[in-house]
Design an enzyme around this catalytic site. Structure first.
Site, PDB file in Angstrom:
ATOM      1  N   GLY C 156      -9.184  -6.629  -7.024  1.00  0.00           N
ATOM      2  CA  GLY C 156      -8.951  -7.524  -7.923  1.00  0.00           C
ATOM      3  C   GLY C 156     -10.148  -8.860  -7.964  1.00  0.00           C
ATOM      4  O   GLY C 156     -10.557  -8.918  -6.787  1.00  0.00           O
ATOM      5  N   CYS C 157     -10.491  -9.286  -9.193  1.00  0.00           N
ATOM      6  CA  CYS C 157     -11.409 -10.357  -9.175  1.00  0.00           C
ATOM      7  C   CYS C 157     -11.153 -11.736  -8.225  1.00  0.00           C
ATOM      8  O   CYS C 157     -11.787 -12.139  -7.365  1.00  0.00           O
ATOM      9  CB  CYS C 157     -11.936 -10.802 -10.516  1.00  0.00           C
ATOM     10  SG  CYS C 157     -10.668 -11.185 -11.655  1.00  0.00           S
TER      11      CYS C 157
END
Lengths: 346, 346, 346, 346
Positions: C156-157
């Site tokens: 995930g970012c």
């Protein structure tokens, strides 16, 4: 209703469509108004909630459904319709028939020619006599008729800026020439509905023209100025504000000075029109948050003149001007509740 | 220098003025160029630092003082001047005299009429013959002369967008009529110096016109198009991008279709000019980050035509176009290092 | 498939879900990749359109429907799933079963504990063995297992920034103490769907926390770092970028210097992790547009240490890291197609 | 001066330093105040210009030089110093000696320990007894002492948000634990001077921490809360607003509910503190333009609690709070001139 009587009490007013951006601005302006009293506000999405919780001030009013709000219209001195044009087209006649004065912030009653409605607004106009009766609500142009109107058609946001810029000088345009108007608007002018083209990521850092030569304000501007215009609106990556840049070619024999003089004559004493020193001295930061229109001029070496006008689309271009009209209709000081609005900048 | 030979090696190039926004963009574009090799870069503020640390790629070059960079010019196939006009005016003749080809990104060599310089650029032009020799570097208009030039005057950012929009259709403008051009630019176009009018708080949420009818690009645009223009630039609260909206009145007998055809003929095969489906289909998000100019058209009911053009002011409006010119001058593929630039959006 | 063989040809790859912001970024990065060749791209909204028209480069590929794209998976060396987690959860097993290697950019295969899925992702996980087999795709932590993986779960970012900041120093946190992480993200991290809370007017000028202490990346970060975190993400009024500010209390006896050394040891030779001089020297403008994570540190007078990390959420936080993982999986230079990405700033 | 008498007349007040962002905000708030009357305003840059032209309302006051303004102090009931700390440090003693009450918006009289000044504010404090006499002007904490003060030290913008968030619950923090505070501020908080790091292009799209663990508000916050904090301020790409996110670990035995209760008890009747339903329900758009502080809370599964507070840095964080303090000092309704400020959003 005698205006002189109105001053002594606080006239009760209503806002139908109080949760759009214009409606919110209206309830906030009413909350700080020294005389007008918001008594009814409709919003389908917030039924039962307190208007005060949305910035609508100390009022104890709660949002009602449209039908419930309409049912109370006879208690009200005036109703603001902050509804889509097609809904205003339905509601305004009912209010006027009930004896309630109306300020409609949509385009439903702005155009004298009913035949234009299908193409520009998507519906056929069914109330020709009321359309003829409605007064176009630009106080700087028509203050006295507004004061006596039953139904005021509050001008469009672009139209407000452009008509104020052009009306005093349109006689000076070279015969047969179009006035080119390039304008930019913040996104709040496009309303509150969630669409991809209004999403943050799509608008951020972008700028683009839309409805080029076919915006619904075109006929309104031409009607109000008698100018022929070529209008290109642009969407800017900001929330509020309209900047309109108008280019004219002056008629032979019309000096640059005549333009300046015409504007000074028209607006020298207007409380909400400011004449700037130059076209460069007109920016959104000067007007956003206020009910002012700021206008500046530049002249070229030949007959070219540029007029730049800036307003806050939600205030002078919508809710503020509606309050200004209401003040006129109810015999109040025209600047009541509007004079001390400070710019949002910085 | 035979272009055919150049392809086989990596030509060494230099950037003078590498720490302005245009200079930074140039060093970054050079870092990813398949053939050109940045060998010299000057920056007074970053002397001794590695260009790579500023995004200038894997190069081991360090910023030098201007004089040190100039002293190495004879090693270079080409020098980019990303310097203020008055400094370019001093440096370009020295480079050309030394046999180094030059792309000047300032306005110092763009105007054929030297007499215009004092009023528009603040200095008297002392190099008339070099001015006459310089080639205006808009590849889509003059690709062959650019290829052979000793000194290329890279077009101004506004001029790039406006000349590309107007040049193919200027013959269709009604005789005697001005073309009105309203354009907006991101703040990077105003350079890097810290001034209050470019500070974040002053620009945020603002939009305003500047240098109305007196921008230094006016004569450049008129020279390149033979159109008479009335140009109003605006500062927009974004970092990058130019959107130019041009309004013409077509000459009697010129159909709307003729405009579309002229643009299609001019740009149908151009790698860096995109014709959009409409004037609304042209926005900054389509071009920022790329070397493209995107152009769209709208026609009114009568003779009015709107042409909208968008570019990235730092790429097609400055550093990218300079690379495109360098590619032409050095016999490389014109799109080398530019074709695969992706838009910054989203 | 032997990596050594792959280098000689251009491996064909596919992108499922190519019209979300991550999918667009992926197709653009693939268009400029020196080796990988985009052969298949799916998008329901753009079926039949050319990928090149969306910035996807010179490719002649057209968007296909998901089913059509899936049907061609066996031709492909690797498929990127840029689809919502629930759809990835369905598609990845089919691709792996067909022998196609997969990089999934959703959270569907990131968490080893399948029991977490219902609460955090809204669906029960039905592929426990594939979940066990999936490799968490953070190259700086696990490059060798990634190279051999059939299914890579692209981080995930937020997790990318935070895990890179914390993993090398988590052993130094005082026992029993939570690590507080406050982070801000641009709106593109929330995807492309049009909702009022992502509309321009609502986000412009705003900043606010969301999913406080209950973001779906919490378990992913804790799994990858073994730290206990208290994570507060914020939505910022920008399009791109993540800035994560982490606060730790160091264990007794751990000097500030030990933190600096641990980071230098971990990242001294990493191509995409930059160690800044200070915590203040880490900003979005340094990384947006690139595949880099930039990390800086500040130490207080006592045992407090702040670690700040910045990435571009769509590049190092999604599409760029996916390319980095694909490079590893296909035996290419890990930096291929990524090293020369220039920052978007200015 | 008897407060009861003050209500009957309009007390004359002055603003020294009226052209900074805080000073402009002050003059605008005074212009709309029902009772206070701006009689003197100083600004070196605008000497001789009308305050009204800068949004300072209908007043006929013109900007004076500082010395001229100071010379008139004895006519004034109260002077606001919107000057840099070092200048306030010089001017406040002179005003107090002349019998004029003072609200100083700088940090010059906020810290009880004079020894901190050299390191945090860059000058040695020469007025220890006045420092001891000054009252820290956070009305929600110390309303009665403010009412009687000769010199009020108006709190810093970050300090206002953070102290309001923490003061009621600091007793619940686990012994020995720091409170981590991550906050973001709009650029107007950094003042008006033109520097490259505050230029539009540098800030646009960026976010970064500054003065990490060494901001000048640290000792002010610790003094006002008795908490030990680890404070990381960030610069956000907006003009106005502060969002502060505070993370605490609750002491053993302190339930989440106790935090909620403490806040409700402290602020249930405060006119300018709003308790939101959740930590997510607190954003800049809720408060910018108003004198409100909005506070929301989230509790984790264990002893972690997050408290988020938002203010407008120029209003509740500076000029609005100064008016609130002036109202208290002059015996007016504490909310006079502040209650009807509408949010700028949309």
């Amino acid at each position: 209703m005698a205006p002189s009587a109105v001053v002594r009490v606080s006239p009760n007013v209503g806002v139908i469509g109080a949760s759009g951006y214009t409606g919110i601005e209206l309830t906030r302006l009413l909350a700080r108004h020294p005389t007008l009293r918001l008594a009814v506000a409709s919003s389908e999405r917030w039924v039962g909630e307190a208007v005060a919780a949305r910035g609508g001030g100390a009022s104890d009013v709660r949002y009602a459904a449209v039908d419930d709000a309409m049912a109370r219209a006879s208690e009200l001195a005036l109703v603001f319709l902050a509804t889509p044009a097609e809904l205003s087209h339905q509601l305004a006649p009912r209010l006027v028939a009930a004896g309630t004065r109306v300020i409609d912030l949509s385009g439903a009653f702005r155009l004298r020619d009913a035949a234009i409605y299908p193409a520009r607004y998507g519906f056929a106009h069914a109330h020709a006599s009321l359309l003829a009766d409605a007064v176009y609500g630009l106080p700087e142009r028509d203050r006295e008729r507004i004061a006596g109107a039953r139904l005021v058609a509050n001008p469009g946001c672009y139209a407000t800026a452009i008509v104020l810029a052009l009306a005093p000088i349109v006689h000076a345009v070279a015969p047969g020439r179009r006035v080119f108007v390039s304008a930019g608007s913040g996104v709040s002018g496009a309303g509150r509905s969630a669409t991809e083209d209004k999403s943050f990521v799509e608008v951020y850092g972008d700028a683009r023209a839309y409805r080029v030569l076919r915006h619904q304000h075109d006929p309104e501007i031409e009607q109000a100025t008698s100018a022929r215009i070529a209008f290109v609106p642009h969407l800017l990556p900001i929330a509020r504000g309209i900047l309109a840049t108008c280019c004219i070619e002056r008629a032979p024999g019309v000096a640059a000075r005549a333009i300046d003089d015409a504007l000074a004559t028209a607006y020298g004493r207007e409380p909400f029109v400011e004449l700037a020193r130059s076209a460069e001295d007109v920016g959104l930061r000067d007007v956003v948050g206020t009910n002012r229109c700021r206008i500046g001029v530049a002249h070229g070496d030949d007959a070219t003149t540029i007029i730049v006008a800036a307003i806050d689309n939600l205030v002078k271009g919508a809710a503020g001007q509606a309050i200004q009209n209401a003040n006129l209709m109810l015999g109040l000081d025209e600047t009541a509740g509007l004079a001390d609005l400070a710019p949002h900048h910085p």
